[in-house]
Design a protein around this motif. Sequence first.
Motif, PDB file in Angstrom:
ATOM      1  N   ASP A  74      -6.969  -2.060  -0.452  1.00 30.82           N
ATOM      2  CA  ASP A  74      -5.663  -1.811   0.181  1.00 30.82           C
ATOM      3  C   ASP A  74      -4.511  -2.283  -0.712  1.00 30.82           C
ATOM      4  OD1 ASP A  74      -6.878  -0.782   2.373  1.00 30.82           O
ATOM      5  OD2 ASP A  74      -6.699  -2.579   3.618  1.00 30.82           O
ATOM      6  N   GLN A  78      -1.561  -0.200  -2.661  1.00 31.57           N
ATOM      7  CA  GLN A  78      -0.149  -0.551  -2.470  1.00 31.57           C
ATOM      8  C   GLN A  78       0.557  -0.781  -3.814  1.00 31.57           C
ATOM      9  OE1 GLN A  78       1.010  -0.270   0.499  1.00 31.57           O
ATOM     10  NE2 GLN A  78       3.089  -0.935   0.028  1.00 31.57           N
ATOM     11  N   LYS A  82       3.695   1.424  -5.146  1.00 32.76           N
ATOM     12  CA  LYS A  82       4.981   0.831  -5.542  1.00 32.76           C
ATOM     13  C   LYS A  82       5.336   1.204  -6.971  1.00 32.76           C
ATOM     14  CE  LYS A  82       5.924  -2.623  -2.266  1.00 32.76           C
ATOM     15  NZ  LYS A  82       6.107  -4.002  -1.898  1.00 32.76           N
ATOM     16  N   GLU A 108       2.351  -8.627  -4.792  1.00 33.43           N
ATOM     17  CA  GLU A 108       1.683  -8.123  -3.575  1.00 33.43           C
ATOM     18  C   GLU A 108       0.696  -9.154  -3.034  1.00 33.43           C
ATOM     19  OE1 GLU A 108       2.015  -5.268  -1.609  1.00 33.43           O
ATOM     20  OE2 GLU A 108       3.863  -5.231  -2.750  1.00 33.43           O
TER      21      GLU A 108
ATOM     22  N   LYS B  30       0.398   9.505   0.208  1.00 30.81           N
ATOM     23  CA  LYS B  30       1.196   8.373   0.700  1.00 30.81           C
ATOM     24  C   LYS B  30       2.586   8.400   0.081  1.00 30.81           C
ATOM     25  CE  LYS B  30      -1.941   4.544   1.718  1.00 30.81           C
ATOM     26  NZ  LYS B  30      -2.411   3.248   1.192  1.00 30.81           N
TER      27      LYS B  30
END
Lengths: 210, 84
Positions: A74, A78, A82, A108, B30
Amino acid sequence: MTNVEQLTYMLETILLKPLKSDSHMSEGAIVAEQELVLNAQRDEQAFAMLYDRYFEGIFGFVYRRTDDEALTSDLVSQVFLKALQNIKKYEYRGLPFSAWLYRIASNEINRYFRKHNKVKVFSLEEGRVAELIDEADENNEEKIALLMTCLKELSTSVMEVLELRFFEEKSFKEIAFILEITESGAKMRTYRALEKLKDQFDIKIADSNG
Amino acid sequence: MGKHEIKLRRKSMTSRKIERHKNYAQLMNKHHKTQRTKRIIQWLILVFVFLLGLFVLYYSLIRKPKTTSTIHHHQTETNVNTTT
């Protein structure tokens, strides 16, 4: 064997050696990589090349700092999201593109642990730790266990630097960029940590680059 | 004192295992989704600013004639006073 005896024994035997790896990029390779970054800035489809190149490295780094495969998946997703969203803001600073990704990943990870109020984790591979220790003998496990205890005593910020230096093999310049500290600060943290470890171990480090 | 935990892993992550987590298509989905949301938010902000501008303009236009008429009324009143 008492703890003191163990320490005296360790003092004679533990040696840290540089890892056998060629993870450091040459200046030419860094400049060539910028071409890929520029392409990704112009066309987001070109980001796939960077994703393929750095996915494994970032995954390994995050996994070492979480010890949870699903969570790592996860967080890495992410990190790349980003990176993709902010690729146009990326500026070349003479460092590999991976340094920027490691910086996002580090932020993160910190955000996750802050949000969930959890104790930070450093999950080190036994093989890598053993690689750091010079001589492989029957007492290796004892040495590793004692080294783990010593590392636990260090501050988290110091551990972050040590991890990047000896497990990710980053230069001090990269470490400084990733952790948003000065280069001299990164060096100072490393040397202080090594000084602390030297109280208990005989440490020899071939610290030529960076 | 350290505020962290040190764990020793016997097995390291293999490239094959890591490969299973790779999903570029999902990442792009996403990304497009967040881009769309961003654009909608930007558009809403723009509409809000535009409406706010209209509102301010409308009130400034409505108030202006009122103030000029009161001044005018006040002036005529003073004129009347001086003539008498």
